[in-house]
Design an enzyme around this catalytic site. Structure first.
Site, short mmCIF file in Angstrom:
data_model
loop_
_atom_site.label_atom_id
_atom_site.label_comp_id
_atom_site.label_asym_id
_atom_site.label_seq_id
_atom_site.Cartn_x
_atom_site.Cartn_y
_atom_site.Cartn_z
N HIS A 230 0.10 -8.59 -8.21
CA HIS A 230 -1.15 -8.95 -7.96
C HIS A 230 -1.56 -10.43 -8.02
O HIS A 230 -1.46 -10.82 -9.25
CB HIS A 230 -2.01 -7.93 -8.29
CG HIS A 230 -2.15 -6.63 -8.25
ND1 HIS A 230 -2.52 -5.77 -8.47
CD2 HIS A 230 -1.21 -5.65 -7.17
CE1 HIS A 230 -2.63 -4.70 -7.90
NE2 HIS A 230 -1.21 -4.94 -7.57
N ASP B 246 7.96 -4.59 -3.72
CA ASP B 246 7.24 -3.56 -4.33
C ASP B 246 7.48 -2.60 -3.09
O ASP B 246 6.83 -2.82 -2.67
CB ASP B 246 5.82 -4.36 -4.17
CG ASP B 246 4.99 -3.00 -4.63
OD1 ASP B 246 4.93 -1.93 -4.64
OD2 ASP B 246 2.88 -3.53 -4.63
N GLU C 33 1.40 -2.82 1.91
CA GLU C 33 1.14 -1.20 1.89
C GLU C 33 -0.18 -0.38 2.39
O GLU C 33 -1.32 -1.49 2.29
CB GLU C 33 1.06 -0.87 0.01
CG GLU C 33 0.21 -1.65 -0.36
CD GLU C 33 0.39 -1.12 -2.38
OE1 GLU C 33 0.75 0.22 -2.47
OE2 GLU C 33 -0.52 -2.11 -2.57
N ASP D 142 5.98 5.26 -5.54
CA ASP D 142 6.07 3.88 -5.75
C ASP D 142 7.06 3.16 -6.94
O ASP D 142 6.67 3.42 -8.24
CB ASP D 142 4.79 3.83 -5.67
CG ASP D 142 4.40 2.22 -5.28
OD1 ASP D 142 4.89 1.67 -5.59
OD2 ASP D 142 3.28 1.76 -5.35
N HIS E 59 -1.54 -6.44 -1.12
CA HIS E 59 -1.28 -8.18 -2.50
C HIS E 59 -0.83 -8.74 -1.55
O HIS E 59 0.68 -8.06 -1.73
CB HIS E 59 -1.76 -8.04 -3.72
CG HIS E 59 -0.77 -6.86 -3.77
ND1 HIS E 59 0.97 -6.92 -4.49
CD2 HIS E 59 -0.30 -5.04 -4.14
CE1 HIS E 59 1.09 -5.91 -5.19
NE2 HIS E 59 0.66 -5.05 -4.34
N GLU F 63 5.09 1.24 2.64
CA GLU F 63 4.70 -0.54 1.07
C GLU F 63 6.16 -0.80 1.79
O GLU F 63 7.46 -0.45 1.37
CB GLU F 63 4.29 -0.50 0.12
CG GLU F 63 4.49 -1.44 -0.43
CD GLU F 63 4.05 -1.48 -2.27
OE1 GLU F 63 3.67 -1.90 -2.80
OE2 GLU F 63 3.84 -0.66 -2.47
#
Length: 465
Positions: free
Chosen positions: A326, A249, A351, A238, A318, A446
């Site tokens: 976030h 992300d 994710e 990640d 998020h 994700e």
């Protein structure tokens, strides 16, 4: 320029050419009988083909070499060959569309590969609401609104292309037996080159997570960590990239042993389901319910034992905002979450995490991830080392996440007490590794999406997943 003298028969005497003879003297080549005549004819033919429409004085018939501005034909031909070879090298560096090819291993920034500044568009999907999706896709008003945000989309696409090329290289490079530090160093070195790291304008958005097995998230090795990647590991890779704070992300789960394939399939399919369910005016809880339904429809057999796959209920996706990973809205991966609506032009990290354990994670192991709080105001600090460290964090990371390895890379030493003080004062927040019960296996997938006015774009999608 030295003249060229050929032999005439075995008894011919060699002629000495005086060095002071004018450069305009032609070389004389004498051949016997029909041979000379045939060569002369060939030269005439060549002259007609090459010199059609040109004066015959420019291409003399009787001389194999011509003195033209002090350069012989031999030299001209040599220069032509060199030019062709150089041009060939340039062409080989470019792909069929005329753009440069990436090196292997990757080293060219994606901005060099796309010099026009237009980066690849991600995977576009129509919204799932059949009543409004078509209208949105063809709406001129929606298209006009979209054009206003093209610069934002393009920055995110640049970060996504750097992410794609980095991860696809790492997927080829990685193997059992490398240490987790070697893995992170290779990945981060490559990503920094491809994103063309430039302070807070472009770079890595957060440290490389490489959480293994029962550890689901937020693990990256600190200096001296001897952990080695094993054949039987289930590793969540990640990492994030950003351009001007527009964060990508994106994560996948790495395995070598095929016995985990069903677990990987369950989590990847759950993530894809979440992406399909997401959309403008969709309630976040609807996305979570759709994810859980798909995730928990799977069960996996590992080493002769069957496990139901559970959504990890206290982990979620998020929303993402500039320099804020976030951004306030959470996308649950189980039913019963918030009824908050997703809105136009919002960025989301969709994710999902699946587990063969309890489906709940807790803090465990040594902390490696840290991040300055986004909305923190002025905090009085009495310790000089804390003030100094906070300046380093502000200048190099801002409100993006960082890790101890990155502080080491900047030459920081003896910062442990200062870092603890910043956490105690509320200026910086620590993010410990998140783990399910020991002995279980967790997986993650994700993607980053943007809810454009006309359609949904999965910016980070690639050929790999």
């Amino acid at each position: 320029m030295a003249a060229v003298v050929d032999e005439v028969g075995k008894s011919a005497d060699k002629k000495q050419i005086d060095e002071n003879v004018s450069d305009e003297i032609d070389d004389i080549e004498v051949e016997n009988g029909a041979s000379a005549a045939s060569k002369k004819k060939k030269r005439k033919k060549k002259k007609k083909k090459a010199g059609a429409g040109e004066a015959s004085a420019d291409v003399p018939e009787d001389n194999e070499e011509t003195i033209t501005d002090g350069i012989t034909k031999l030299e001209l031909n040599a220069k032509d060959e060199e030019g062709k070879e150089e041009e060939g090298k340039k062409k080989r560096k470019r792909n069929r569309s005329g753009k440069k090819k990436q090196t292997d291993p990757p080293s060219l920034p994606v901005s060099v590969l796309f010099p026009d500044g237009n980066f690849p568009v991600g995977y576009e999907m129509q919204y799932s609401d059949a009543r409004t999706a078509k209208n949105r896709f063809t709406s001129e008003e929606a298209r006009a609104l979209e054009r206003l945000h093209n610069d934002i989309y393009n920055e995110a696409r640049q970060a996504a292309e750097a992410h794609r090329q980095t991860r696809q290289y790492i997927q080829r490079w990685i193997r059992p037996g490398v240490t987790m530090i070697e893995l992170c160093d290779e990945l981060e070195k490559t990503a920094r080159l491809l994103i063309d790291e430039n302070g807070l304008k472009a770079g890595l958005a957060f440290p490389t997570g490489c959480s293994r097995n029962h550890c689901a998230a937020h693990y990256t090795p600190n200096a001296g960590d001897p952990t080695v990647l094993q054949y039987d590991d289930v590793t969540k890779i990640d990492f994030g990239t950003h351009i001007n704070g527009r964060i990508i992300d994106c994560a996948w789960t790495l395995t070598f042993n095929p016995k985990y394939d069903k677990l990987i399939e369950a989590v990847r399919e759950a993530t894809n389901t979440g992406i399909k369910a997401a959309g403008i005016d969709v309630q976040l809880c609807e996305v979570g319910a759709a994810i859980q339904e798909v995730m928990e429809s799977y069960e996996v057999e590992i080493d002769g034992k069957v496990y139901p796959v559970k959504s990890i209920r206290n982990l979620n996706g998020h929303s993402i905002a500039p320099y804020r990973i976030h951004a306030g809205k959470t996308v649950p991966i189980v039913k019963g979450g918030e009824a908050t609506l997703m809105e136009e032009n919002e960025f989301y990290a969709i994710e999902t995490f699946g587990s063969t354990g309890r489906g709940v994670v807790h803090d465990d192991m040594e902390v490696s991830h840290y991040m300055k709080k986004f909305d923190v105001g002025f905090i009085p600090l009495r310790i000089q080392s804390s003030k100094s460290l906070l300046n380093v964090i502000n200048n190099n990371f801002g409100t993006l996440a960082f890790c101890k390895r990155w502080l080491d890379r900047l030459g920081q030493t003896r910062y442990q007490m200062a870092l603890k003080d910043l956490c105690d004062k509320g200026a910086v927040e620590a993010y410990p590794p998140l783990c399910d019960i020991k002995g279980c296996y967790t997986a993650q997938f994700e993607h980053t999406i943007v809810l454009r006015p006309t359609c949904k774009e999965v910016i980070s999608k690639g050929d790999d997943y």
